[in-house]
Design a protein around this motif. Structure first.
Motif, PDB file in Angstrom:
ATOM      1  N   GLN A  62       0.829  -1.213   0.000  1.00  0.00           N
ATOM      2  CA  GLN A  62       0.000   0.000   0.000  1.00  0.00           C
ATOM      3  C   GLN A  62       0.864   1.264   0.000  1.00  0.00           C
ATOM      4  OE1 GLN A  62      -2.677  -0.666   3.314  1.00  0.00           O
ATOM      5  NE2 GLN A  62      -4.094  -1.758   1.987  1.00  0.00           N
ATOM      6  N   GLY A  63       1.958   1.215  -0.757  1.00  0.00           N
ATOM      7  CA  GLY A  63       2.847   2.359  -0.905  1.00  0.00           C
ATOM      8  C   GLY A  63       3.943   2.478   0.139  1.00  0.00           C
ATOM      9  N   ARG A  64       3.914   1.637   1.167  1.00  0.00           N
ATOM     10  CA  ARG A  64       4.907   1.739   2.244  1.00  0.00           C
ATOM     11  C   ARG A  64       6.327   1.436   1.769  1.00  0.00           C
ATOM     12  NH1 ARG A  64       1.349  -1.580   4.926  1.00  0.00           N
ATOM     13  NH2 ARG A  64       3.008  -3.067   5.304  1.00  0.00           N
ATOM     14  N   VAL A  65       6.482   0.609   0.729  1.00  0.00           N
ATOM     15  CA  VAL A  65       7.831   0.296   0.268  1.00  0.00           C
ATOM     16  C   VAL A  65       8.548   1.540  -0.256  1.00  0.00           C
ATOM     17  CG1 VAL A  65       7.322  -2.133  -0.250  1.00  0.00           C
ATOM     18  CG2 VAL A  65       7.100  -0.417  -2.055  1.00  0.00           C
ATOM     19  N   ALA A  66       7.803   2.523  -0.706  1.00  0.00           N
ATOM     20  CA  ALA A  66       8.399   3.741  -1.271  1.00  0.00           C
ATOM     21  C   ALA A  66       9.205   4.536  -0.255  1.00  0.00           C
ATOM     22  CB  ALA A  66       7.308   4.624  -1.877  1.00  0.00           C
ATOM     23  N   THR A  67       8.923   4.333   1.033  1.00  0.00           N
ATOM     24  CA  THR A  67       9.617   5.099   2.070  1.00  0.00           C
ATOM     25  C   THR A  67      10.603   4.254   2.886  1.00  0.00           C
ATOM     26  OG1 THR A  67       7.806   4.717   3.632  1.00  0.00           O
ATOM     27  CG2 THR A  67       7.713   6.745   2.290  1.00  0.00           C
ATOM     28  N   ASP A  68      10.789   3.004   2.482  1.00  0.00           N
ATOM     29  CA  ASP A  68      11.717   2.131   3.200  1.00  0.00           C
ATOM     30  C   ASP A  68      13.154   2.505   2.841  1.00  0.00           C
ATOM     31  OD1 ASP A  68      12.005  -0.627   4.738  1.00  0.00           O
ATOM     32  OD2 ASP A  68      13.424  -0.620   3.052  1.00  0.00           O
ATOM     33  N   THR A 113      16.038   1.058   3.261  1.00  0.00           N
ATOM     34  CA  THR A 113      16.846   0.009   2.623  1.00  0.00           C
ATOM     35  C   THR A 113      16.536  -0.076   1.139  1.00  0.00           C
ATOM     36  OG1 THR A 113      16.943  -1.249   4.682  1.00  0.00           O
ATOM     37  CG2 THR A 113      17.395  -2.454   2.646  1.00  0.00           C
ATOM     38  N   LEU A 114      15.255  -0.086   0.810  1.00  0.00           N
ATOM     39  CA  LEU A 114      14.857  -0.166  -0.597  1.00  0.00           C
ATOM     40  C   LEU A 114      15.239   1.104  -1.360  1.00  0.00           C
ATOM     41  CD1 LEU A 114      11.374  -1.871  -0.138  1.00  0.00           C
ATOM     42  CD2 LEU A 114      13.535  -2.945  -0.790  1.00  0.00           C
ATOM     43  N   ILE A 115      15.172   2.238  -0.685  1.00  0.00           N
ATOM     44  CA  ILE A 115      15.599   3.500  -1.306  1.00  0.00           C
ATOM     45  C   ILE A 115      17.082   3.433  -1.643  1.00  0.00           C
ATOM     46  CG2 ILE A 115      16.008   5.958  -0.859  1.00  0.00           C
ATOM     47  CD1 ILE A 115      13.344   5.923   0.763  1.00  0.00           C
ATOM     48  N   ALA A 116      17.901   2.938  -0.711  1.00  0.00           N
ATOM     49  CA  ALA A 116      19.351   2.845  -0.939  1.00  0.00           C
ATOM     50  C   ALA A 116      19.663   1.903  -2.103  1.00  0.00           C
ATOM     51  CB  ALA A 116      20.047   2.377   0.340  1.00  0.00           C
ATOM     52  N   ILE A 117      19.000   0.779  -2.151  1.00  0.00           N
ATOM     53  CA  ILE A 117      19.225  -0.153  -3.266  1.00  0.00           C
ATOM     54  C   ILE A 117      18.760   0.492  -4.573  1.00  0.00           C
ATOM     55  CG2 ILE A 117      18.557  -2.386  -4.253  1.00  0.00           C
ATOM     56  CD1 ILE A 117      18.403  -3.421  -1.331  1.00  0.00           C
ATOM     57  N   GLY A 118      17.673   1.217  -4.507  1.00  0.00           N
ATOM     58  CA  GLY A 118      17.188   1.919  -5.687  1.00  0.00           C
ATOM     59  C   GLY A 118      18.192   2.937  -6.206  1.00  0.00           C
ATOM     60  N   ARG A 119      18.814   3.680  -5.299  1.00  0.00           N
ATOM     61  CA  ARG A 119      19.850   4.649  -5.724  1.00  0.00           C
ATOM     62  C   ARG A 119      20.966   3.940  -6.484  1.00  0.00           C
ATOM     63  NH1 ARG A 119      19.941   6.825  -0.258  1.00  0.00           N
ATOM     64  NH2 ARG A 119      18.263   8.332  -0.167  1.00  0.00           N
ATOM     65  N   SER A 138      13.484   3.476  -8.316  1.00  0.00           N
ATOM     66  CA  SER A 138      12.760   3.841  -7.101  1.00  0.00           C
ATOM     67  C   SER A 138      12.722   2.647  -6.145  1.00  0.00           C
ATOM     68  CB  SER A 138      11.332   4.263  -7.443  1.00  0.00           C
ATOM     69  OG  SER A 138      10.582   3.135  -7.867  1.00  0.00           O
ATOM     70  N   ALA A 139      12.405   2.923  -4.906  1.00  0.00           N
ATOM     71  CA  ALA A 139      12.250   1.853  -3.915  1.00  0.00           C
ATOM     72  C   ALA A 139      11.132   0.903  -4.339  1.00  0.00           C
ATOM     73  CB  ALA A 139      11.967   2.448  -2.540  1.00  0.00           C
ATOM     74  N   ALA A 140      10.061   1.448  -4.893  1.00  0.00           N
ATOM     75  CA  ALA A 140       8.947   0.612  -5.346  1.00  0.00           C
ATOM     76  C   ALA A 140       9.387  -0.312  -6.478  1.00  0.00           C
ATOM     77  CB  ALA A 140       7.777   1.487  -5.790  1.00  0.00           C
ATOM     78  N   GLN A 141      10.208   0.200  -7.389  1.00  0.00           N
ATOM     79  CA  GLN A 141      10.703  -0.641  -8.477  1.00  0.00           C
ATOM     80  C   GLN A 141      11.592  -1.765  -7.939  1.00  0.00           C
ATOM     81  OE1 GLN A 141      12.321   2.645 -10.740  1.00  0.00           O
ATOM     82  NE2 GLN A 141      10.793   2.345 -12.347  1.00  0.00           N
ATOM     83  N   VAL A 142      12.387  -1.461  -6.936  1.00  0.00           N
ATOM     84  CA  VAL A 142      13.238  -2.482  -6.308  1.00  0.00           C
ATOM     85  C   VAL A 142      12.357  -3.556  -5.662  1.00  0.00           C
ATOM     86  CG1 VAL A 142      14.879  -2.918  -4.424  1.00  0.00           C
ATOM     87  CG2 VAL A 142      15.220  -0.973  -5.966  1.00  0.00           C
ATOM     88  N   LEU A 186       6.429  -1.101 -15.165  1.00  0.00           N
ATOM     89  CA  LEU A 186       7.077  -1.818 -16.261  1.00  0.00           C
ATOM     90  C   LEU A 186       8.590  -1.634 -16.231  1.00  0.00           C
ATOM     91  CD1 LEU A 186       4.601  -1.150 -19.210  1.00  0.00           C
ATOM     92  CD2 LEU A 186       5.103  -3.351 -18.120  1.00  0.00           C
ATOM     93  N   ASP A 187       9.035  -0.448 -15.871  1.00  0.00           N
ATOM     94  CA  ASP A 187      10.475  -0.173 -15.810  1.00  0.00           C
ATOM     95  C   ASP A 187      11.166  -0.975 -14.714  1.00  0.00           C
ATOM     96  OD1 ASP A 187      10.317   1.525 -17.974  1.00  0.00           O
ATOM     97  OD2 ASP A 187      10.279   3.362 -16.763  1.00  0.00           O
ATOM     98  N   ALA A 188      10.409  -1.484 -13.764  1.00  0.00           N
ATOM     99  CA  ALA A 188      10.995  -2.348 -12.729  1.00  0.00           C
ATOM    100  C   ALA A 188      11.635  -3.580 -13.360  1.00  0.00           C
ATOM    101  CB  ALA A 188       9.940  -2.754 -11.707  1.00  0.00           C
ATOM    102  N   LEU A 189      11.129  -3.992 -14.502  1.00  0.00           N
ATOM    103  CA  LEU A 189      11.696  -5.152 -15.190  1.00  0.00           C
ATOM    104  C   LEU A 189      13.137  -4.916 -15.621  1.00  0.00           C
ATOM    105  CD1 LEU A 189       8.601  -6.067 -17.387  1.00  0.00           C
ATOM    106  CD2 LEU A 189       9.463  -7.339 -15.405  1.00  0.00           C
ATOM    107  N   LYS A 190      13.531  -3.664 -15.764  1.00  0.00           N
ATOM    108  CA  LYS A 190      14.895  -3.320 -16.196  1.00  0.00           C
ATOM    109  C   LYS A 190      15.904  -3.348 -15.049  1.00  0.00           C
ATOM    110  CE  LYS A 190      13.001  -0.252 -19.723  1.00  0.00           C
ATOM    111  NZ  LYS A 190      12.844   1.151 -20.125  1.00  0.00           N
TER     112      LYS A 190
END
Length: 118
Positions: free
Chosen positions: A44-50, A52-58, A63-67, A94-98
């Motif tokens: 429900q959107g919570r991954v966007a503010t995590d 750890t996921l933000i750092a991996i996304g960088r 984005s954290a959501a894509q990760v 869709l870009d998460a697939l990349k």
């Protein structure tokens, strides 16, 4: 259900995302060759503010959501279908697939704090 009716199940939709431990159910479904379809794959959107996921996304220019979405999609037998009504959100999904998560990324995600499924 499988044991009771002795019939194949096409898939099982359960709440499943990087912030919820569903290991037991996921292993059971994999052992029975039942695809897992995550309900609420982005928590429900919570991954966007995590953080750890933000750092991996960088690291991956994502984005954290894509990760979080790619983490799900990289798992055998998992078919994540995130809800997205806006064209930008659909394209981001869709870009998460990349995104190319490596073993270190997966280990870090595996160590993220998770709530237990009820």
């Amino acid at each position: 259900m499988v044991e009771e009716i002795k019939a194949p199940i096409a898939c099982n939709q359960i709440e499943y995302h990087a912030m919820l431990d569903q290991t037991k159910v996921a292993r059971y479904l994999a052992a029975k060759s039942i695809p897992l379809v995550p309900y609420c794959p982005l928590a429900q959107g919570r991954v966007a503010t995590d953080e750890t996921l933000i750092a991996i996304g960088r690291k991956h220019n994502a984005s954290a959501a894509q990760v979080a979405l790619k983490w799900l999609l990289d798992q055998d037998g998992v078919a994540a279908i995130p809800k997205a009504s806006r064209a930008e959100s659909q394209q981001a999904n869709l870009d998460a697939l990349k995104v190319k998560l490596d073993d270190d990324d997966r280990k870090v995600i595996a160590r993220c704090p998770r709530t237990n499924a009820v």
